[in-house]
Design a protein around this motif. Structure first.
Motif, mmCIF file in Angstrom:
data_model
loop_
_atom_site.group_PDB
_atom_site.id
_atom_site.type_symbol
_atom_site.label_atom_id
_atom_site.label_comp_id
_atom_site.label_asym_id
_atom_site.label_seq_id
_atom_site.Cartn_x
_atom_site.Cartn_y
_atom_site.Cartn_z
ATOM 1 N N PHE A 12 0.811 -1.217 0.000
ATOM 2 C CA PHE A 12 0.000 0.000 0.000
ATOM 3 C C PHE A 12 0.847 1.270 0.000
ATOM 4 N N MET A 13 2.133 1.127 0.292
ATOM 5 C CA MET A 13 2.971 2.309 0.469
ATOM 6 C C MET A 13 3.060 3.205 -0.770
ATOM 7 N N PRO A 14 3.218 2.667 -1.988
ATOM 8 C CA PRO A 14 3.303 3.558 -3.149
ATOM 9 C C PRO A 14 2.070 4.440 -3.342
ATOM 10 N N SER A 15 0.880 3.845 -3.203
ATOM 11 C CA SER A 15 -0.337 4.637 -3.416
ATOM 12 C C SER A 15 -0.555 5.631 -2.278
ATOM 13 N N LEU A 16 -0.241 5.236 -1.033
ATOM 14 C CA LEU A 16 -0.377 6.167 0.084
ATOM 15 C C LEU A 16 0.631 7.306 -0.027
ATOM 16 N N PHE A 17 1.838 6.985 -0.450
ATOM 17 C CA PHE A 17 2.852 8.021 -0.637
ATOM 18 C C PHE A 17 2.391 9.028 -1.692
ATOM 19 N N SER A 18 1.839 8.539 -2.798
ATOM 20 C CA SER A 18 1.338 9.432 -3.851
ATOM 21 C C SER A 18 0.176 10.280 -3.356
ATOM 22 N N ALA A 19 -0.700 9.665 -2.554
ATOM 23 C CA ALA A 19 -1.838 10.413 -2.000
ATOM 24 C C ALA A 19 -1.356 11.522 -1.069
ATOM 25 N N LEU A 20 -0.366 11.237 -0.240
ATOM 26 C CA LEU A 20 0.172 12.253 0.666
ATOM 27 C C LEU A 20 0.859 13.376 -0.109
ATOM 28 N N GLN A 21 1.569 13.034 -1.165
ATOM 29 C CA GLN A 21 2.177 14.072 -2.001
ATOM 30 C C GLN A 21 1.101 14.947 -2.643
ATOM 31 N N ALA A 22 -0.015 14.333 -3.019
ATOM 32 C CA ALA A 22 -1.118 15.098 -3.598
ATOM 33 C C ALA A 22 -1.712 16.059 -2.574
ATOM 34 N N VAL A 23 -1.839 15.598 -1.332
ATOM 35 C CA VAL A 23 -2.336 16.478 -0.261
ATOM 36 C C VAL A 23 -1.364 17.635 -0.042
ATOM 37 N N GLU A 24 -0.070 17.344 -0.117
ATOM 38 C CA GLU A 24 0.936 18.400 0.014
ATOM 39 C C GLU A 24 0.727 19.482 -1.040
ATOM 40 N N ARG A 25 0.425 19.065 -2.257
ATOM 41 C CA ARG A 25 0.220 20.043 -3.330
ATOM 42 C C ARG A 25 -0.940 20.982 -3.016
ATOM 43 N N ILE A 26 -1.961 20.445 -2.374
ATOM 44 C CA ILE A 26 -3.091 21.294 -1.970
ATOM 45 C C ILE A 26 -2.625 22.299 -0.927
ATOM 46 N N MET A 27 -1.843 21.837 0.039
ATOM 47 C CA MET A 27 -1.343 22.726 1.090
ATOM 48 C C MET A 27 -0.482 23.844 0.520
ATOM 49 N N ILE A 28 0.279 23.524 -0.520
ATOM 50 C CA ILE A 28 1.184 24.505 -1.115
ATOM 51 C C ILE A 28 0.463 25.420 -2.102
ATOM 52 N N GLY A 29 -0.427 24.833 -2.912
ATOM 53 C CA GLY A 29 -0.976 25.571 -4.049
ATOM 54 C C GLY A 29 -2.306 26.262 -3.831
ATOM 55 N N ALA A 30 -3.073 25.852 -2.840
ATOM 56 C CA ALA A 30 -4.414 26.431 -2.664
ATOM 57 C C ALA A 30 -4.320 27.882 -2.177
ATOM 58 N N SER A 31 -5.100 28.738 -2.791
ATOM 59 C CA SER A 31 -5.131 30.141 -2.362
ATOM 60 C C SER A 31 -6.042 30.347 -1.159
ATOM 61 N N ASP A 32 -6.970 29.411 -0.964
ATOM 62 C CA ASP A 32 -7.927 29.510 0.134
ATOM 63 C C ASP A 32 -7.301 28.952 1.419
ATOM 64 N N ALA A 33 -7.197 29.796 2.442
ATOM 65 C CA ALA A 33 -6.546 29.399 3.697
ATOM 66 C C ALA A 33 -7.280 28.239 4.365
ATOM 67 N N SER A 34 -8.609 28.236 4.289
ATOM 68 C CA SER A 34 -9.366 27.165 4.938
ATOM 69 C C SER A 34 -9.099 25.818 4.268
ATOM 70 N N LEU A 35 -8.912 25.830 2.950
ATOM 71 C CA LEU A 35 -8.598 24.585 2.243
ATOM 72 C C LEU A 35 -7.205 24.101 2.619
ATOM 73 N N ARG A 36 -6.254 25.017 2.736
ATOM 74 C CA ARG A 36 -4.905 24.625 3.152
ATOM 75 C C ARG A 36 -4.938 24.003 4.546
ATOM 76 N N LYS A 37 -5.756 24.581 5.419
ATOM 77 C CA LYS A 37 -5.868 24.064 6.786
ATOM 78 C C LYS A 37 -6.487 22.667 6.784
ATOM 79 N N LYS A 38 -7.521 22.460 5.963
ATOM 80 C CA LYS A 38 -8.155 21.142 5.872
ATOM 81 C C LYS A 38 -7.178 20.116 5.296
ATOM 82 N N ALA A 39 -6.392 20.545 4.325
ATOM 83 C CA ALA A 39 -5.414 19.631 3.730
ATOM 84 C C ALA A 39 -4.359 19.215 4.762
#
Length: 622
Positions: A405-432
């Motif tokens: 499961f590690m490859p898919s979980l690692f990719s999912a966590l990297q995707a969440v990171e992108r939301i934290m970095i790229g989202a302009s909405d502060a509430s979305l970054r906080k949820k991520a």
């Protein structure tokens, strides 16, 4: 008098009177002559001229819809001339006296050119639709399916005018309704072309009404496929059912890529209609969010035609996740799919293996640049909702097969990171960020460190690296608290976690060394990496204080060799670097220099404290 004899002087040839009707444009008159010539070539059996005659009709229609720049009539009369031309074609096709062979020959070319007129006016669209409806009712369904697909495929390379495609796609469903045999093969011909159009247009369009009409035609095609499937039995029925399921999921993904400002409110009705197909396709929310149903229906589709057909379903994994996300967005959509989302989520919460599968599916949405932030926000909300009430201590180090499961979980966590970095909405970054913490906590502790280390080493964002190092610090703190439990509880805890935690070991110092002495050589890049360097220093200080206070040495930090290494290879070179950068920027009164000094201040403060602590330990150990 023979048909070819000239009219007697003084008598009127009623068959030719319309040619001189002043109400008809010159182009319409030429079109009528070309149609008559087409009929004559087939009636006389002169098939050598028939191709030329058909080409002449098509050429005249093209000259009307695309007049040359020097055309004296200009652009204004184009609508009138176009309506007359379409009426002429419709009259010719519907006339009982028309030659059927000529009609069949024209049907090969007419859909492609007639559909171009549909965008000119409502009247043109109505007549063009009537012409193609006539061809649908009178021509071979198998032949016309190929003709319509070719027309669509050709035009998508030239234009993305939606009216053209709406007209042809809406007729494709009627053609499928008339097919009598080889249904799966016919559907396999049509679907790649349909999805190619939907993919090309949906990602560029901002016209809500036309988008609804376009996907409305796609829904009609889905209804036709379902009706065909209901009449079939056996293996071919299951294959067609699977194809319909893939088609529905691909459409859900394409709808969700909409560039409209309020994608949820504007696309809900379309998603609801597509969701109604899910029960028939035997697709459940549980099977979709874990990816199991996608694998199942993909296996059902015959691969005898190679991978070309399956290539048109490139977004079905996204569509599977989105189908459930939309069910979270709207109770009505979940109801249309025959689902109760809360029951599905409870089932996922109670099974860590299933949960890890589901978490991995979110990577398809969160890592993609195709989906709007509104969709990604709902995705993060569903992920958080799914993780509610999860006890990380029950996330089982006894799952020896977790590595798969590690490859898919690692990719999912990297995707969440992108939301934290790229989202302009502060509430979305906080949820991520909350989602990141929850997913990391759900990973078995024996694998958690490996995941965090991999995230740190593969991140290009200094801020994100700092956050991840802080998570490592939190994990160490949790281990410290657990080590302070009563002796009985400690035994139980060690049984559950296989005793030695990689956080509460020398591995923790490896993270510090990554930041303070980069593996590529040289000092850490300051001031750009001030945040991760500060987090690494804080982690080092924290470990040193905890080990000293508790009189333990789990990490090996209190050994003389480690202290000397940290002092001479990490801390002193960093002090030299920080001192030099500060001295250089203190001479500058500019704004950039002020920012650099502000970034270095906390680094210097913690660095000096670390140096003091190490020097003190070295004195005591001497």
């Amino acid at each position: 008098m023979s048909a070819d004899a000239p009219p007697t002087p003084g008598r009127i040839d009623l068959g030719q009177v319309h040619l001189h009707d002043p109400s008809l444009s010159a182009s319409s008159l030429r079109l009528k002559e070309a149609l008559n010539s087409c009929s004559q070539s087939f009636e006389t059996g002169d098939f050598g001229k028939s191709d030329t005659a058909v080409a002449a009709v098509v050429g005249l229609l093209n000259s009307i819809i695309e007049p040359p720049p020097s055309d004296s009539e200009g652009a204004a009369p184009c609508k009138r001339a176009s309506e007359e031309a379409l009426v002429e074609i419709q009259s010719y096709l519907s006339s009982p006296s028309s030659n059927q062979m000529a009609v069949d020959a024209l049907s090969l070319e007419l859909p492609k050119v007639v559909a171009k007129f549909a965008a000119l006016s409502d009247r043109c669209r109505e007549i063009a639709g009537g012409i193609i409806d006539f061809l649908v009712s009178s021509c071979s369904p198998r032949d016309l399916l190929s003709i319509l697909c070719e027309a669509i495929d050709t035009h998508i390379r030239e234009s993305q005018e939606q009216t053209y495609f709406i007209l042809l796609l809406s007729r494709l469903s009627k053609v499928l309704d008339r097919t009598q045999r080889r249904h799966v093969e016919q559907v396999k011909v049509a679907i790649p072309v349909i999805l190619k159009v939907l993919n090309a247009i949906s990602s560029e369009s901002n016209h809500e009404d036309k988008d609804n009409d376009l996907f409305g035609a796609a829904i009609s095609i889905g209804t036709s496929i379902q009706a065909i499937c209901e009449k079939m039995v056996g293996r071919r029925q299951e294959e067609l059912r699977a194809i319909l399921g893939l088609y529905v999921l691909q459409n859900m993904a394409l709808i969700s890529k909409s560039t409209q400002s309020h994608v949820v409110s504007s696309c809900c009705s379309l998603v609801l209609q597509f969701s109604k197909f899910l029960p028939f396709c035997e697709l459940s929310y549980f099977g979709l969010i874990t990816g199991c149903d996608v694998a199942s229906i993909t296996d059902e589709v015959s691969k005898e035609d190679g991978d070309d057909f399956m290539a048109c379903f490139s977004f079905v994994m996204s569509g599977a996740t989105l189908a459930v996300i939309w069910g979270h967005v709207s109770d009505e959509i979940a109801k249309a799919a025959g689902e109760q989302l809360i029951s599905v989520l409870n089932k996922i919460r109670n099974d860590s293996t299933v949960r890890w599968q589901a978490i991995g599916m979110f990577k398809y949405i969160l890592s993609s640049i195709d989906y709007p932030w509104e969709i990604k926000s709902h995705s993060v909300e569903l992920l958080l909702y799914m993780m509610e009430g999860i006890n990380s201590e029950e996330s089982s180090d006894n799952h020896t097969d977790f590595s798969c499961f590690m490859p898919s979980l690692f990719s999912a966590l990297q995707a969440v990171e992108r939301i934290m970095i790229g989202a302009s909405d502060a509430s979305l970054r906080k949820k991520a960020y909350s989602a990141l913490r929850k997913v990391v906590s759900d990973i078995p502790s024996s694998h958690r460190f490996d995941i965090l280390r991999a995230l740190i080493t593969n991140s290009n964002s200094p801020s994100m690296i700092a956050i991840l190092i802080d998570l490592v610090k939190e994990e160490i703190l949790r281990e410290v608290h657990q080590s302070d439990m009563s002796e009985d509880n400690k035994i139980i805890h060690q049984q559950n976690t296989n005793a030695g935690s990689p956080f509460w070991s020398s591995h923790a110092l490896d993270i510090v060394e990554l930041m303070l002495k980069p593996p590529k050589g040289g000092p850490p890049p300051l001031p750009e990496h001030s945040e991760p360097v500060l987090s690494a220093l804080n982690l080092f200080r924290f470990i040193l204080i905890i080990e000293s206070t508790g009189k333990t040495n789990h990490t090996g930090i209190l050994s003389a060799n480690t202290l000397h290494k940290a002092y001479s290879e990490w801390l002193l070179p960093l002090r030299t670097l920080v001192t030099g950068i500060r001295a250089e920027n203190e001479k500058d009164d500019g704004e950039i220099a002020d920012h650099i000094l502000c970034a270095l201040n906390p680094v210097q403060l913690v660095l000096y404290r670390c140096i003091e602590l190490v020097e003190d330990r070295l004195k005591h150990s001497a």
